[in-house]
Design an enzyme around this catalytic site. Structure first.
Site, short mmCIF file in Angstrom:
data_model
loop_
_atom_site.label_atom_id
_atom_site.label_comp_id
_atom_site.label_asym_id
_atom_site.label_seq_id
_atom_site.Cartn_x
_atom_site.Cartn_y
_atom_site.Cartn_z
N GLU A 56 23.77 49.55 33.71
CA GLU A 56 22.45 50.05 33.34
C GLU A 56 22.52 51.49 32.85
O GLU A 56 21.85 51.86 31.88
CB GLU A 56 21.49 50.00 34.54
CG GLU A 56 21.39 48.65 35.22
CD GLU A 56 22.35 48.50 36.37
OE1 GLU A 56 21.91 48.06 37.44
OE2 GLU A 56 23.55 48.81 36.21
N CYS A 79 21.52 48.72 41.66
CA CYS A 79 21.79 49.22 43.01
C CYS A 79 20.73 50.24 43.42
O CYS A 79 20.16 50.94 42.58
CB CYS A 79 23.18 49.82 43.10
SG CYS A 79 23.45 51.27 42.06
N ALA A 158 47.79 21.51 37.55
CA ALA A 158 48.05 20.71 36.35
C ALA A 158 48.68 19.40 36.82
O ALA A 158 49.71 19.41 37.49
CB ALA A 158 48.99 21.44 35.41
N SER A 172 58.49 19.46 36.31
CA SER A 172 57.06 19.61 36.03
C SER A 172 56.77 20.33 34.72
O SER A 172 55.61 20.60 34.41
CB SER A 172 56.38 20.38 37.18
OG SER A 172 56.94 21.68 37.31
N ARG A 188 43.97 33.65 34.76
CA ARG A 188 44.74 34.66 35.50
C ARG A 188 44.22 36.08 35.23
O ARG A 188 44.23 36.92 36.13
CB ARG A 188 46.22 34.59 35.09
CG ARG A 188 47.01 33.46 35.72
CD ARG A 188 48.48 33.53 35.31
NE ARG A 188 49.29 32.56 36.03
CZ ARG A 188 50.62 32.49 35.95
NH1 ARG A 188 51.28 33.33 35.15
NH2 ARG A 188 51.28 31.59 36.64
N ASP A 204 60.75 26.62 41.17
CA ASP A 204 60.45 26.97 39.77
C ASP A 204 60.88 28.37 39.37
O ASP A 204 60.94 28.67 38.18
CB ASP A 204 58.94 26.84 39.53
CG ASP A 204 58.44 25.41 39.71
OD1 ASP A 204 59.25 24.48 39.56
OD2 ASP A 204 57.25 25.23 40.01
N GLU A 299 48.03 28.72 43.02
CA GLU A 299 48.71 27.87 42.05
C GLU A 299 49.71 26.90 42.68
O GLU A 299 50.45 26.24 41.96
CB GLU A 299 49.40 28.74 40.99
CG GLU A 299 48.43 29.52 40.12
CD GLU A 299 49.04 29.98 38.81
OE1 GLU A 299 50.26 29.81 38.61
OE2 GLU A 299 48.31 30.52 37.96
N THR A 304 50.78 23.87 50.07
CA THR A 304 49.90 25.03 50.22
C THR A 304 48.49 24.69 49.77
O THR A 304 47.51 25.01 50.44
CB THR A 304 50.44 26.22 49.39
OG1 THR A 304 51.76 26.54 49.83
CG2 THR A 304 49.55 27.44 49.56
N LEU A 305 48.36 23.99 48.64
CA LEU A 305 47.05 23.58 48.16
C LEU A 305 46.37 22.66 49.17
O LEU A 305 45.18 22.80 49.46
CB LEU A 305 47.19 22.86 46.82
CG LEU A 305 47.50 23.75 45.61
CD1 LEU A 305 48.05 22.92 44.46
CD2 LEU A 305 46.25 24.50 45.16
#
Length: 370
Positions: A56, A79, A158, A172, A188, A204, A299, A304-305
């Site tokens: 603003e 604010c 993916a 992969s 990202r 990887d 990722e 972990t996911l």
């Protein structure tokens, strides 16, 4: 054109301006503002860096004396308290703004709805809730962080059409196409950290860096490594971004020589008290929130996911689906946690959208936990 259509039209422009903001605003939210007079935009602004003037104020400075009697469109409620900068609401009043149109109310309890009351008390008309969902999306990480102290977690996956993230042998590259991978780089660039489990690093050897031409921004890189087994030759422990690299391990491992060697490189080794090799998602998020980190792109890997999903710690999912079939029953799927036993208990994705990237499809949504 009626007032609703006009307000939405100008708020869309304020949203687009807000999207120019980079992660330099952290720990503040992305905000965009425009000033309209006689149906024309006379100035605009967005918050560019923490500690610098808010959206603003930037718009008001550009408008100068022409701001008097105009309408301010702002994606987030101005604010009303002192922080690193004075309250924006005071400057709005001083400028003689006639009307303020707001997208999102401030989720910070210190500011929530207070500026609206102040503006009304000074004879300024206030309209709220214009394109609220879109404006809320701009600040979804800030909203969670300011109310819980925890980062907003975005899972990125993916997978093949049959839900596999690699072959059984671990191959992969590449399931998703080049256009999808470019989109991942954009994702990202809008988070504070990229996080993986150590098995992903071992398999990887990723860099976990932002690969956008001419970009100087690099998100934090976080590796969950309970037993501190990360290889010495890992890219994330030997490149140019060591001071933005964090390894989370069991507290006992922070006394190892390996931990000291990593710390000597500039890498942050954070210990979590745990009697097992499994950390709660909350303990991980609490340990890194202080940097500050408002948003994380999770990722992988699949364990972990799965653990974060089981812990109800994933706030948003980007699922890239490629038109290929792997077929092997031993090939890992996207989320390998405890999961659910009955279809009726499956986690649904709210506000889900589909977008095509060449032949890939991107499914984006927000998990609804029971």
């Amino acid at each position: 054109m009626n007032d609703i259509i006009i307000n939405e039209l100008f708020m869309k422009k304020a949203i687009n301006i807000a999207r120019k903001a980079t992660r330099a605003v952290i720990p503040n939210p992305k905000v965009g503002a425009i000033i309209v007079k006689d149906g024309k935009i006379i100035s605009s602004g967005y918050h560019q860096k923490a500690g610098d003037p808010h959206a603003e104020i930037n718009a008001l400075k550009k408008a100068g004396v022409d701001a008097k009697g105009s309408t301010l469109y702002v994606t987030l409620e101005p604010c009303s308290t002192f922080g690193k900068t004075p309250p924006c609401v005071n400057e709005v009043i001083k400028a003689g703004i006639g009307k303020v149109v707001i997208g999102s109310l401030d989720p910070n309890p210190l500011n929530h709805k207070k500026s609206i009351e102040i503006l009304n008390n000074n004879g300024i008309e206030v309209i709220t809730g214009i394109l609220q969902d879109k404006c809320n999306e701009l600040i979804e990480d800030f909203r969670k962080y300011i109310n819980t102290g925890l980062p907003f977690v975005i899972a990125k996956v993916a997978q093949s059409a049959d839900g596999k993230i690699s072959t059984a042998d671990g191959d992969s590259k590449w399931i998703s196409n080049e256009q999808s991978r470019k989109k991942v780089q954009i994702i990202r660039s809008n988070v504070d950290a990229i996080m993986v489990g150590v098995n992903t690093v071992i398999k990887d050897n990723p860099h976990l860096t932002l690969r956008i031409k001419n970009s100087i921004y690099q998100p934090w890189r976080i590796v969950i490594d309970p037993d501190l087994i990360i290889p010495d030759n890992s890219n994330v422990t030997n490149d140019s971004y060591l001071e933005k690299t964090v390894i989370i391990t069991r507290d006992i491992n922070t006394k190892q020589d390996k931990s000291y060697k990593l710390a000597d490189k500039g890498i942050k080794v954070l210990g979590i008290e745990s009697e097992s090799d499994k950390f709660s998602s909350e303990s991980i998020l609490l340990s890194i929130a202080k940097f500050p980190i408002l948003s994380i792109l999770l990722e992988g890997g699949h364990t972990t996911l799965g653990r974060f999903l089981d812990d109800k710690a994933i706030d948003k999912i980007h699922l890239f689906i490629a038109p290929i079939i792997i077929g092997d029953k031993y090939a890992p799927s996207s989320f390998c946690g405890d999961g659910v036993k009955l279809i009726k208990d499956a986690i649904k994705l709210d506000k889900s959208t589909w977008k095509k990237y060449n032949n890939d499809m991107l499914l984006t949504g927000y998990p609804i936990y029971k």
